[in-house]
Design a protein around this motif. Structure first.
Motif, mmCIF file in Angstrom:
data_model
loop_
_atom_site.group_PDB
_atom_site.id
_atom_site.type_symbol
_atom_site.label_atom_id
_atom_site.label_comp_id
_atom_site.label_asym_id
_atom_site.label_seq_id
_atom_site.Cartn_x
_atom_site.Cartn_y
_atom_site.Cartn_z
ATOM 1 N N SER A 173 4.795 26.056 62.526
ATOM 2 C CA SER A 173 4.172 25.667 61.258
ATOM 3 C C SER A 173 3.061 24.653 61.486
ATOM 4 O O SER A 173 1.998 24.734 60.862
ATOM 5 N N CYS A 174 3.297 23.706 62.370
ATOM 6 C CA CYS A 174 2.257 22.703 62.657
ATOM 7 C C CYS A 174 1.077 23.311 63.413
ATOM 8 O O CYS A 174 -0.060 22.864 63.242
ATOM 9 N N MET A 175 1.346 24.321 64.236
ATOM 10 C CA MET A 175 0.227 25.019 64.883
ATOM 11 C C MET A 175 -0.642 25.711 63.837
ATOM 12 O O MET A 175 -1.879 25.672 63.917
ATOM 13 N N GLY A 176 -0.013 26.350 62.859
ATOM 14 C CA GLY A 176 -0.769 26.972 61.773
ATOM 15 C C GLY A 176 -1.525 25.946 60.951
ATOM 16 O O GLY A 176 -2.683 26.163 60.581
ATOM 17 N N ALA A 177 -0.873 24.821 60.670
ATOM 18 C CA ALA A 177 -1.531 23.762 59.900
ATOM 19 C C ALA A 177 -2.717 23.183 60.666
ATOM 20 O O ALA A 177 -3.778 22.937 60.082
ATOM 21 N N ALA A 178 -2.541 22.991 61.960
ATOM 22 C CA ALA A 178 -3.628 22.434 62.770
ATOM 23 C C ALA A 178 -4.805 23.397 62.856
ATOM 24 O O ALA A 178 -5.968 22.997 62.715
ATOM 25 N N CYS A 194 29.376 28.008 65.540
ATOM 26 C CA CYS A 194 29.544 29.347 66.106
ATOM 27 C C CYS A 194 28.197 29.982 66.451
ATOM 28 O O CYS A 194 27.136 29.510 66.047
ATOM 29 N N MET A 195 28.279 31.071 67.223
ATOM 30 C CA MET A 195 27.067 31.788 67.622
ATOM 31 C C MET A 195 26.334 32.373 66.418
ATOM 32 O O MET A 195 25.110 32.420 66.397
ATOM 33 N N PHE A 196 27.078 32.818 65.433
ATOM 34 C CA PHE A 196 26.454 33.339 64.209
ATOM 35 C C PHE A 196 25.542 32.283 63.592
ATOM 36 O O PHE A 196 24.413 32.577 63.204
ATOM 37 N N GLY A 197 26.022 31.058 63.517
ATOM 38 C CA GLY A 197 25.219 29.967 62.967
ATOM 39 C C GLY A 197 23.993 29.680 63.819
ATOM 40 O O GLY A 197 22.907 29.430 63.298
ATOM 41 N N GLY A 198 24.169 29.715 65.141
ATOM 42 C CA GLY A 198 23.035 29.480 66.040
ATOM 43 C C GLY A 198 21.950 30.526 65.880
ATOM 44 O O GLY A 198 20.760 30.216 65.789
ATOM 45 N N TYR A 199 22.363 31.781 65.818
ATOM 46 C CA TYR A 199 21.386 32.865 65.648
ATOM 47 C C TYR A 199 20.735 32.813 64.268
ATOM 48 O O TYR A 199 19.535 33.072 64.128
ATOM 49 N N ALA A 200 21.523 32.500 63.259
ATOM 50 C CA ALA A 200 20.960 32.416 61.903
ATOM 51 C C ALA A 200 19.963 31.267 61.809
ATOM 52 O O ALA A 200 18.912 31.401 61.167
ATOM 53 N N HIS A 201 20.270 30.140 62.431
ATOM 54 C CA HIS A 201 19.322 29.018 62.415
ATOM 55 C C HIS A 201 18.067 29.339 63.223
ATOM 56 O O HIS A 201 16.962 28.923 62.847
ATOM 57 N N LEU A 202 18.228 30.060 64.324
ATOM 58 C CA LEU A 202 17.052 30.487 65.092
ATOM 59 C C LEU A 202 16.179 31.411 64.245
ATOM 60 O O LEU A 202 14.958 31.237 64.181
ATOM 61 N N ALA A 203 16.794 32.371 63.578
ATOM 62 C CA ALA A 203 16.033 33.284 62.715
ATOM 63 C C ALA A 203 15.374 32.532 61.570
ATOM 64 O O ALA A 203 14.226 32.824 61.194
ATOM 65 N N SER A 204 16.054 31.545 61.028
ATOM 66 C CA SER A 204 15.496 30.731 59.953
ATOM 67 C C SER A 204 14.243 29.995 60.417
ATOM 68 O O SER A 204 13.215 29.995 59.744
ATOM 69 N N GLY A 205 14.341 29.362 61.571
ATOM 70 C CA GLY A 205 13.192 28.624 62.097
ATOM 71 C C GLY A 205 12.024 29.519 62.450
ATOM 72 O O GLY A 205 10.864 29.191 62.184
ATOM 73 N N LEU A 206 12.331 30.662 63.040
ATOM 74 C CA LEU A 206 11.252 31.586 63.394
ATOM 75 C C LEU A 206 10.584 32.180 62.161
ATOM 76 O O LEU A 206 9.360 32.352 62.145
ATOM 77 N N SER A 207 11.359 32.499 61.138
ATOM 78 C CA SER A 207 10.751 33.074 59.936
ATOM 79 C C SER A 207 9.819 32.081 59.265
ATOM 80 O O SER A 207 8.712 32.429 58.856
ATOM 81 N N CYS A 208 10.242 30.840 59.175
ATOM 82 C CA CYS A 208 9.385 29.832 58.554
ATOM 83 C C CYS A 208 8.197 29.491 59.453
ATOM 84 O O CYS A 208 7.061 29.418 58.995
ATOM 85 N N GLY A 209 8.462 29.287 60.731
ATOM 86 C CA GLY A 209 7.403 28.871 61.643
ATOM 87 C C GLY A 209 6.319 29.908 61.852
ATOM 88 O O GLY A 209 5.128 29.608 61.773
ATOM 89 N N LEU A 210 6.735 31.141 62.097
ATOM 90 C CA LEU A 210 5.731 32.183 62.357
ATOM 91 C C LEU A 210 4.961 32.573 61.103
ATOM 92 O O LEU A 210 3.765 32.886 61.182
ATOM 93 N N SER A 211 5.616 32.539 59.954
ATOM 94 C CA SER A 211 4.866 32.806 58.722
ATOM 95 C C SER A 211 3.902 31.653 58.433
ATOM 96 O O SER A 211 2.803 31.877 57.913
ATOM 97 N N GLY A 212 4.281 30.438 58.782
ATOM 98 C CA GLY A 212 3.368 29.293 58.642
ATOM 99 C C GLY A 212 2.175 29.402 59.585
ATOM 100 O O GLY A 212 1.053 29.051 59.228
ATOM 101 N N LEU A 213 2.423 29.896 60.785
ATOM 102 C CA LEU A 213 1.328 30.107 61.736
ATOM 103 C C LEU A 213 0.351 31.158 61.221
ATOM 104 O O LEU A 213 -0.867 30.962 61.246
ATOM 105 N N ALA A 214 0.887 32.271 60.726
ATOM 106 C CA ALA A 214 0.023 33.330 60.187
ATOM 107 C C ALA A 214 -0.759 32.842 58.974
ATOM 108 O O ALA A 214 -1.962 33.115 58.838
ATOM 109 N N ALA A 215 -0.088 32.102 58.091
ATOM 110 C CA ALA A 215 -0.775 31.583 56.908
ATOM 111 C C ALA A 215 -1.858 30.589 57.295
ATOM 112 O O ALA A 215 -2.937 30.568 56.695
ATOM 113 N N GLY A 216 -1.581 29.766 58.296
ATOM 114 C CA GLY A 216 -2.586 28.807 58.750
ATOM 115 C C GLY A 216 -3.821 29.474 59.315
ATOM 116 O O GLY A 216 -4.949 29.019 59.095
#
Length: 176
Positions: free
Chosen positions: A34-39, A94-116
């Motif tokens: 997200s910060c890469m997109g903002a920058a 649990c692993m489910f939580g780890g994967y879900a948090h990874l997917a959460s971060g990637l969805s927000c971060g990569l969409s922020g990069l594209a929007a930036g």
């Protein structure tokens, strides 16, 4: 016999030593991308504002909108990173939580990069064009709003996935 039990319990979604790694990587990905997109959006549209300001200095403050909109993208990543990092417990993650948090971060971060990237390109060309033809201002703002919406979609999906991560670990997240 004991080894196969450990492997099966990890596959079923029980607590794992590697699960926090994926969760914290999700928090880092949200903030970094997200910060890469903002920058990028700030730098690219800022160059357009500076170039336009030479020709029409009275329009500089009106043309600062793309820079502000690009800066908001970093806040989206910060929000998700804080939500994820506070949702990772010291034990019982649990692993489910780890994967879900990874997917959460990637969805927000990569969409922020594209929007930036979109905001930067539109902001640069838009403020330069606005200096030559003031009627283009409303069109530029509309395009910027739609580009910002891309990051907002990622933020919403990230929040939904984060909520799912906490409920999935609490429920066992294993197969039925």
């Amino acid at each position: 016999m004991t080894t196969s039990f450990v492997v099966l319990s990890e596959a079923a979604g029980n607590e794992s030593d590697t699960a926090p790694f994926f969760g914290f990587m999700g928090a880092a990905a949200a903030l970094v991308f997200s910060c890469m997109g903002a920058a990028y959006g700030t730098a690219k549209s800022g160059v357009g504002v500076a170039s336009m300001g030479v020709m029409r200095p009275e329009l500089v403050m009106k043309s600062i909108v793309p820079v502000v909109m690009a800066g908001v993208l970093g806040i989206y990543g910060l929000v998700i990173a804080v939500i994820i990092s506070t949702g990772i417990p010291d034990t019982g993650y649990c692993m489910f939580g780890g994967y879900a948090h990874l997917a959460s971060g990637l969805s927000c971060g990569l969409s922020g990069l594209a929007a930036g990237m979109a905001i930067g390109i539109v902001g640069d060309a838009g403020v330069r064009a606005n200096a030559q033809q003031p009627k283009l201002y409303v069109g530029m703002i509309l395009i910027l709003i739609f580009a910002e919406a891309l990051a907002l979609y990622g933020l919403i999906v990230g929040i939904i996935l984060t909520v799912k991560a906490s409920s999935g670990c609490a429920a066992g997240a294993g197969p039925a």
